[in-house]
Design a protein around this motif. Structure first.
Motif, PDB file in Angstrom:
ATOM      1  N   HIS A 157     -11.114   1.832  -7.785  1.00  0.00           N
ATOM      2  CA  HIS A 157     -12.055   1.152  -6.894  1.00  0.00           C
ATOM      3  C   HIS A 157     -11.365   0.582  -5.674  1.00  0.00           C
ATOM      4  O   HIS A 157     -11.939  -0.212  -4.946  1.00  0.00           O
ATOM      5  CB  HIS A 157     -12.808   0.027  -7.627  1.00  0.00           C
ATOM      6  N   GLY A 158     -10.090   0.966  -5.479  1.00  0.00           N
ATOM      7  CA  GLY A 158      -9.425   0.665  -4.226  1.00  0.00           C
ATOM      8  C   GLY A 158      -8.937  -0.748  -4.039  1.00  0.00           C
ATOM      9  O   GLY A 158      -8.619  -1.131  -2.908  1.00  0.00           O
ATOM     10  N   TRP A 159      -8.829  -1.537  -5.105  1.00  0.00           N
ATOM     11  CA  TRP A 159      -8.291  -2.888  -4.923  1.00  0.00           C
ATOM     12  C   TRP A 159      -6.846  -2.751  -4.445  1.00  0.00           C
ATOM     13  O   TRP A 159      -6.073  -1.936  -4.960  1.00  0.00           O
ATOM     14  CB  TRP A 159      -8.353  -3.696  -6.227  1.00  0.00           C
ATOM     15  N   LEU A 160      -6.470  -3.595  -3.454  1.00  0.00           N
ATOM     16  CA  LEU A 160      -5.165  -3.509  -2.805  1.00  0.00           C
ATOM     17  C   LEU A 160      -4.365  -4.763  -3.124  1.00  0.00           C
ATOM     18  O   LEU A 160      -4.872  -5.881  -2.992  1.00  0.00           O
ATOM     19  CB  LEU A 160      -5.353  -3.381  -1.291  1.00  0.00           C
ATOM     20  N   PHE A 161      -3.111  -4.576  -3.554  1.00  0.00           N
ATOM     21  CA  PHE A 161      -2.232  -5.699  -3.911  1.00  0.00           C
ATOM     22  C   PHE A 161      -0.926  -5.601  -3.145  1.00  0.00           C
ATOM     23  O   PHE A 161      -0.362  -4.514  -3.003  1.00  0.00           O
ATOM     24  CB  PHE A 161      -1.905  -5.672  -5.410  1.00  0.00           C
ATOM     25  N   ASP A 162      -0.427  -6.763  -2.680  1.00  0.00           N
ATOM     26  CA  ASP A 162       0.895  -6.736  -2.047  1.00  0.00           C
ATOM     27  C   ASP A 162       1.976  -6.882  -3.111  1.00  0.00           C
ATOM     28  O   ASP A 162       1.682  -6.965  -4.314  1.00  0.00           O
ATOM     29  CB  ASP A 162       1.009  -7.776  -0.928  1.00  0.00           C
ATOM     30  N   VAL A 163       3.230  -6.955  -2.649  1.00  0.00           N
ATOM     31  CA  VAL A 163       4.341  -6.925  -3.606  1.00  0.00           C
ATOM     32  C   VAL A 163       4.467  -8.214  -4.407  1.00  0.00           C
ATOM     33  O   VAL A 163       5.259  -8.290  -5.339  1.00  0.00           O
ATOM     34  CB  VAL A 163       5.690  -6.583  -2.932  1.00  0.00           C
ATOM     35  N   GLU A 164       3.676  -9.229  -4.030  1.00  0.00           N
ATOM     36  CA  GLU A 164       3.634 -10.449  -4.838  1.00  0.00           C
ATOM     37  C   GLU A 164       2.320 -10.557  -5.594  1.00  0.00           C
ATOM     38  O   GLU A 164       1.960 -11.624  -6.086  1.00  0.00           O
ATOM     39  CB  GLU A 164       3.857 -11.679  -3.951  1.00  0.00           C
ATOM     40  N   GLY A 165       1.586  -9.435  -5.637  1.00  0.00           N
ATOM     41  CA  GLY A 165       0.383  -9.400  -6.449  1.00  0.00           C
ATOM     42  C   GLY A 165      -0.840 -10.028  -5.818  1.00  0.00           C
ATOM     43  O   GLY A 165      -1.897 -10.113  -6.461  1.00  0.00           O
ATOM     44  N   HIS A 166      -0.758 -10.457  -4.547  1.00  0.00           N
ATOM     45  CA  HIS A 166      -1.956 -10.976  -3.882  1.00  0.00           C
ATOM     46  C   HIS A 166      -2.941  -9.829  -3.698  1.00  0.00           C
ATOM     47  O   HIS A 166      -2.573  -8.731  -3.279  1.00  0.00           O
ATOM     48  CB  HIS A 166      -1.612 -11.538  -2.501  1.00  0.00           C
ATOM     49  N   CYS A 167      -4.231 -10.097  -3.966  1.00  0.00           N
ATOM     50  CA  CYS A 167      -5.240  -9.068  -3.775  1.00  0.00           C
ATOM     51  C   CYS A 167      -5.743  -9.141  -2.340  1.00  0.00           C
ATOM     52  O   CYS A 167      -6.340 -10.155  -1.933  1.00  0.00           O
ATOM     53  CB  CYS A 167      -6.384  -9.255  -4.762  1.00  0.00           C
TER      54      CYS A 167
ATOM     55  N   LYS B  38      -9.028 -15.090  -5.908  1.00  0.00           N
ATOM     56  CA  LYS B  38      -8.944 -15.599  -7.280  1.00  0.00           C
ATOM     57  C   LYS B  38      -8.313 -14.592  -8.242  1.00  0.00           C
ATOM     58  O   LYS B  38      -8.193 -14.855  -9.447  1.00  0.00           O
ATOM     59  CB  LYS B  38     -10.341 -15.954  -7.788  1.00  0.00           C
ATOM     60  N   VAL B  39      -7.955 -13.434  -7.719  1.00  0.00           N
ATOM     61  CA  VAL B  39      -7.346 -12.411  -8.569  1.00  0.00           C
ATOM     62  C   VAL B  39      -5.889 -12.268  -8.180  1.00  0.00           C
ATOM     63  O   VAL B  39      -5.568 -12.152  -7.009  1.00  0.00           O
ATOM     64  CB  VAL B  39      -8.064 -11.061  -8.360  1.00  0.00           C
ATOM     65  N   ARG B  40      -4.996 -12.273  -9.136  1.00  0.00           N
ATOM     66  CA  ARG B  40      -3.569 -12.079  -8.863  1.00  0.00           C
ATOM     67  C   ARG B  40      -3.022 -11.035  -9.817  1.00  0.00           C
ATOM     68  O   ARG B  40      -3.142 -11.162 -11.029  1.00  0.00           O
ATOM     69  CB  ARG B  40      -2.813 -13.412  -9.055  1.00  0.00           C
ATOM     70  N   GLN B  41      -2.489  -9.957  -9.248  1.00  0.00           N
ATOM     71  CA  GLN B  41      -1.844  -8.949 -10.088  1.00  0.00           C
ATOM     72  C   GLN B  41      -0.502  -9.530 -10.550  1.00  0.00           C
ATOM     73  O   GLN B  41       0.331  -9.917  -9.717  1.00  0.00           O
ATOM     74  CB  GLN B  41      -1.611  -7.654  -9.286  1.00  0.00           C
ATOM     75  N   PRO B  42      -0.278  -9.649 -11.852  1.00  0.00           N
ATOM     76  CA  PRO B  42       1.005 -10.210 -12.295  1.00  0.00           C
ATOM     77  C   PRO B  42       2.167  -9.424 -11.687  1.00  0.00           C
ATOM     78  O   PRO B  42       2.119  -8.187 -11.607  1.00  0.00           O
ATOM     79  CB  PRO B  42       0.960 -10.073 -13.818  1.00  0.00           C
ATOM     80  N   TRP B  43       3.167 -10.111 -11.249  1.00  0.00           N
ATOM     81  CA  TRP B  43       4.286  -9.519 -10.513  1.00  0.00           C
ATOM     82  C   TRP B  43       5.566 -10.230 -10.908  1.00  0.00           C
ATOM     83  O   TRP B  43       5.537 -11.250 -11.600  1.00  0.00           O
ATOM     84  CB  TRP B  43       4.063  -9.672  -9.007  1.00  0.00           C
ATOM     85  N   TYR B  44       6.697  -9.638 -10.493  1.00  0.00           N
ATOM     86  CA  TYR B  44       7.981 -10.295 -10.670  1.00  0.00           C
ATOM     87  C   TYR B  44       8.747 -10.248  -9.361  1.00  0.00           C
ATOM     88  O   TYR B  44       8.725  -9.223  -8.662  1.00  0.00           O
ATOM     89  CB  TYR B  44       8.805  -9.618 -11.762  1.00  0.00           C
ATOM     90  N   PRO B  45       9.437 -11.340  -9.010  1.00  0.00           N
ATOM     91  CA  PRO B  45      10.257 -11.315  -7.799  1.00  0.00           C
ATOM     92  C   PRO B  45      11.432 -10.360  -7.985  1.00  0.00           C
ATOM     93  O   PRO B  45      12.009 -10.232  -9.077  1.00  0.00           O
ATOM     94  CB  PRO B  45      10.749 -12.764  -7.677  1.00  0.00           C
TER      95      PRO B  45
ATOM     96  N   PRO C 170       9.268 -19.280 -13.438  1.00  0.00           N
ATOM     97  CA  PRO C 170       9.490 -19.308 -11.986  1.00  0.00           C
ATOM     98  C   PRO C 170      10.285 -20.524 -11.507  1.00  0.00           C
ATOM     99  O   PRO C 170      11.115 -20.397 -10.608  1.00  0.00           O
ATOM    100  CB  PRO C 170       8.070 -19.306 -11.417  1.00  0.00           C
ATOM    101  N   GLU C 171      10.053 -21.670 -12.122  1.00  0.00           N
ATOM    102  CA  GLU C 171      10.726 -22.869 -11.635  1.00  0.00           C
ATOM    103  C   GLU C 171      12.227 -22.850 -11.973  1.00  0.00           C
ATOM    104  O   GLU C 171      12.979 -23.697 -11.500  1.00  0.00           O
ATOM    105  CB  GLU C 171      10.065 -24.127 -12.213  1.00  0.00           C
TER     106      GLU C 171
ATOM    107  N   THR D 231       3.345 -14.953 -11.593  1.00  0.00           N
ATOM    108  CA  THR D 231       4.219 -13.891 -12.095  1.00  0.00           C
ATOM    109  C   THR D 231       3.799 -13.492 -13.500  1.00  0.00           C
ATOM    110  O   THR D 231       2.923 -14.116 -14.116  1.00  0.00           O
ATOM    111  CB  THR D 231       5.696 -14.324 -12.113  1.00  0.00           C
ATOM    112  N   GLY D 232       4.453 -12.493 -14.026  1.00  0.00           N
ATOM    113  CA  GLY D 232       4.143 -12.020 -15.366  1.00  0.00           C
ATOM    114  C   GLY D 232       4.671 -12.911 -16.466  1.00  0.00           C
ATOM    115  O   GLY D 232       4.347 -12.707 -17.641  1.00  0.00           O
ATOM    116  N   TYR D 233       5.502 -13.898 -16.127  1.00  0.00           N
ATOM    117  CA  TYR D 233       6.108 -14.723 -17.164  1.00  0.00           C
ATOM    118  C   TYR D 233       5.062 -15.566 -17.884  1.00  0.00           C
ATOM    119  O   TYR D 233       4.241 -16.219 -17.243  1.00  0.00           O
ATOM    120  CB  TYR D 233       7.196 -15.632 -16.584  1.00  0.00           C
ATOM    121  N   GLY D 234       5.141 -15.557 -19.213  1.00  0.00           N
ATOM    122  CA  GLY D 234       4.315 -16.456 -19.993  1.00  0.00           C
ATOM    123  C   GLY D 234       2.859 -16.072 -20.100  1.00  0.00           C
ATOM    124  O   GLY D 234       2.037 -16.867 -20.544  1.00  0.00           O
ATOM    125  N   ARG D 235       2.493 -14.857 -19.713  1.00  0.00           N
ATOM    126  CA  ARG D 235       1.091 -14.435 -19.852  1.00  0.00           C
ATOM    127  C   ARG D 235       0.730 -14.367 -21.333  1.00  0.00           C
ATOM    128  O   ARG D 235       1.532 -13.940 -22.166  1.00  0.00           O
ATOM    129  CB  ARG D 235       0.896 -13.041 -19.252  1.00  0.00           C
TER     130      ARG D 235
END
Lengths: 402, 402, 402
Positions: B107-117, B133-140, B155-156, C15-19
């Motif tokens: 359905h063409g949802w677009l995500f950047d490399v930090e998972g922002h839709c 409100k949607v975030r594709q889980p990602w890793y730095p 992350p912290e 991020t994907g951590y802790g999902r």
């Protein structure tokens, strides 16, 4: 096609809807350490390899749910060892066989055929004072009839290795040949290990009736043509097992009594399927590899099996899926029950009374073992190591004068 | 073959009968989310790909038991994302990479490399007001030494990406080459991912003794011939790991001290196996793929590995099963322990004290992490990002005058 | 590559951590006996084979988690039987079909298409007096539209086999063609059975939006080029299901209302993907094979499907992995969700309201069945066996005068 219905009238009966889940009789199927059947099997010597196959190159073998390796040291002694080196677990399959035993490839620990650790080259003084505390788990082995037998049971209960009277007292020129694999199922060497439980084959041997259907009338004669005659059958329980007597009057008037003796737990002697006259010339062992695999070891007078048996003009290994479906044999009948049968949905009939007797005897012997006793057929007296095998095709002439 | 028995006399001891079931030390094996070892690994940057392999075509990657996809957007930024699109779960492996990120095929949802839709084309106003409100889980991810590193931990607690002194301050003409795969096991590129746990390889690196057996005396020299000399070995624990010093006096009288430094949790620097003099010119990471698979990432000065290492005249990938059994190497020794070793049946000896120190340090660090602390070797200060690597082959001349 | 970082600033979010672990909605996925969805599916006739494929050679079929065999006796009657012979479990796949039914290969027990045991040749008097007590589990079958339908539910609730109005009252020269396999997923015959749950395809049919992306704008037109226009969509629930109305004004000014009707539980009628005008000329059934596999049966006016549909110039079966990744279709979008989707991590949007209505209707009907009622769409009255299918492409001319 026009709409077709076949109706009882009223509500359909006996459909598959709502059937209870079915299950195997695990008492007869499970053969691992600590299981009832596994503990029974372990009280007997089991063939684990053909002697001539075992050299100084280690081989992997799986039996009764245990993975092992087998080799011959350079003094000719066979060794059957737990494969994971007691140091850090690398398999001795990659080990190197020396005069005294096998040396692990990783750090060179050396073990003899009884698992004694003879060398730890990376340790001070080659591990003197410490290697004595390490024992590679092993099993005793003995050789007879061209087979290597292993005893995997409680050491204090190790019996003598039996002899079978039909394989003793050979005539001049007679030799015993040894073989392992699926020859009893497919008729050829397509399988080293069959993909279903030992019990399928064990059920098959005291079942003379299937011979009249599967191997004769169903698609045509696979054995001697006279197997098309439905036999008169008696089953008899004896001290060490069960045998059947299948009687037929042949077209030429001769009367044949075909006797097949099964010996607890997994030993059989199938008389010639070509109705050759006289005592059986073969003994075989149905060896459980694990709960859903088995193999079979054979000791035969003369080289009877390695050439294979053609069914409908070709060997099993040459047949297409379509041909095997159209002309099924023992493999299809047994494998077609699944890796383990679902005994809860069996409907045993009069033709199955041999199987009933076999299974009862097995379960009774499992109980004997569980309660600390000795099962039938084990002897601890080297002077009493001969087993009488009753199998054979025994002819009487016709009653009319010739 | 005549009947053969080998006897202790009396009842057989030490057979395989009745052995207790054995098990792995799961604390060191399990690497998924929430496991002790998995949480320790996640506190460090882990290499996940070779930089030059990652393009605008998404690739699948599995690490620490998690299936992910990795790609580079058209601005050159690498992205490591949970693969199942947050809409309805289609894998972004089939996505299309654009300037700003990756677009799901369904359905063409677009995500950047930090998972922002960034776009939901089938929604009113492209999902404005909802896509936030949607975030594709990602890793730095960060890149260094030709590798892409991922941080998969809390992350912290994200540390700085370390530098290793042996890979810094290159001389003119020196370049760093990056590689991933089974080179440390088979010596060649036969495997991208090895079929056994990371711990087998981790155990191997602080084990100088096996070099004298497996790689030398067992079937012949696989590395420098002088590895046939059993070394004098000291193990030392340091703040961030353990190293060994394996000392030999060579045939030419020179004394070599071969130092191999293992850094918690899975970083090693193996000095030249051809005894080239000086500090190590390589750092590698043993990256757990899941509980029973790992891969290894390498950063080397110069292209040392991709040509492969021949053992007994051929590459591992060219050998037959028979050849591998006859001339085993690290792969056979490690894979031969099984997908995960059975630590309960190990008998560790003096030659294993390095491994004992490693495992204790790992378990201590897992406890530190579980109790909320920071494990050794992580820095949060960009000014303190250089790790001192002690590995190398350090020569002293012979004591006799030349 | 220089060091690259992409930063939010501060601590990384999302991020994907802790999902939390994710899961499938098993209520919609599990189709075996006794499951909510399995019991719902069993209340309806399900297509199990193409009539012309079923001959006197038995075939294996798996449906709703049950392994069965299907054949036609020599009177032309189809039979669908539990495969394990009620004697000792050998599969009737190796049976021989005779006039009256199928005979097991092992001991010759003969069963008719309703599972009555007609012969036990190894038993006294062929089992007279005993064979009446044995019933091979069976399912009633009926044929229509070139398909064999099976009813696998409670016998007292067997409904009439429905007719679909779009497949009735054919014009002269029109014929119905039947087909089973993965044509609705890959567009060709690459799969008889697809490796993912029925629900992926069921979700797909009331999803007109993906057509605009996956089949149009994502990599180029796979169906009619005008599908690139995002439609105006209304979803309507009716008594037996849900339909959508997807309206577009085409470039030539005509207005098309594409209606796609899904009928509870798994029946669809997809209107022509080439926008041919008029009612749909096809009905299909998404048949669950088990929890993670399905197949699809089609009845079409004219031979619409067997030639296959090319995507980007080739059939799916001809494409390389690289081509399928680059130009994904329905198979990639559905299979890419995994064998069963993880519904707990879905984020359904406005474009998914058809799917929401479908799933709610399914769950409501499962509840009706569980409470002893009759689900929508079953009729017990032969006079009320016609289902009205609303699907089609309905055109209005442009509003400008021609």
């Amino acid at each position: 096609m026009t709409d077709v219905q076949v109706r009882d009238g009223g509500v359909d009966q006996g459909t598959g809807y709502g059937r209870a889940p079915q299950h195997s009789n695990n008492t007869l199927i499970e053969v691992g350490p600590g299981t009832a059947c596994g503990e029974l099997m372990r009280r007997y010597w089991q063939p684990v390899a053909v002697s001539s196959d075992i050299t100084t190159v280690p081989k992997k073998v799986r039996i009764l749910g245990e993975d092992l390796i087998i080799f011959r040291d350079r003094k000719g002694r066979p060794g059957l060892l737990y494969p994971r080196c007691m140091h850090r677990g690398t398999t001795l399959y990659y080990g190197k066989v020396e005069d005294e035993g096998i040396r692990c490839c990783y750090h060179g620990w050396l073990f003899d055929v009884e698992g004694h650790c003879l060398d730890q080259p990376c340790e001070p003084n080659h591990g003197e004072g410490h290697r004595e505390k390490v024992r590679q788990p092993w099993y005793p082995v003995e050789e007879r009839y061209g087979l290597i037998f292993a005893y995997m049971g409680p050491p204090e209960k190790k019996p003598v290795l039996p002899r079978y009277d039909v394989l003793e007292n050979l005539k001049p020129g007679q030799e015993i040949h040894a073989l392992m694999g699926g020859f009893g199922s497919t008729g050829d060497g397509s399988f080293d290990v069959l993909p279903y439980s030992w019990l399928h084959m064990n059920d098959n041997v005291l079942d003379p009736f299937h011979v009249q259907v599967l191997h004769s009338t169903f698609t045509g004669a696979q054995f001697h043509p006279q197997f098309a005659l439905m036999p008169q059958v008696d089953f008899t329980q004896v001290d060490d097992g069960v045998y059947y007597s299948a009687q037929r009057t042949l077209d030429d008037g001769r009367h044949v009594d075909r006797i097949s003796h099964w010996i607890c737990p997994n030993i059989m002697s199938v008389p010639s399927i070509f109705l050759e006259s006289g005592p059986s010339t073969m003994v075989s062992w149905v060896v459980p590899v694990d709960d859903t695999h088995y193999t079979q070891a054979f000791a035969t007078i003369g080289n009877q099996l390695s050439g294979g048996l053609k069914i409908d003009g070709s060997y099993w290994g040459e047949k297409t899926e379509e041909e095997r479906q159209r002309v099924p044999g023992d493999f299809e009948a047994q494998f077609g029950q699944g890796p383990a049968s679902l005994h809860s949905e069996e409907h045993l009939a009069t033709s199955d009374r041999g199987i009933v007797m076999q299974r009862r005897l097995l379960e009774r012997q499992m109980k004997v073992v569980a309660e600390g006793g000795d099962p039938v057929g084990v002897s601890f007296d080297p002077a009493k190591d001969v087993v009488h095998v009753r199998s054979g095709n025994f002819f009487r002439p016709s009653e009319a004068a010739e």
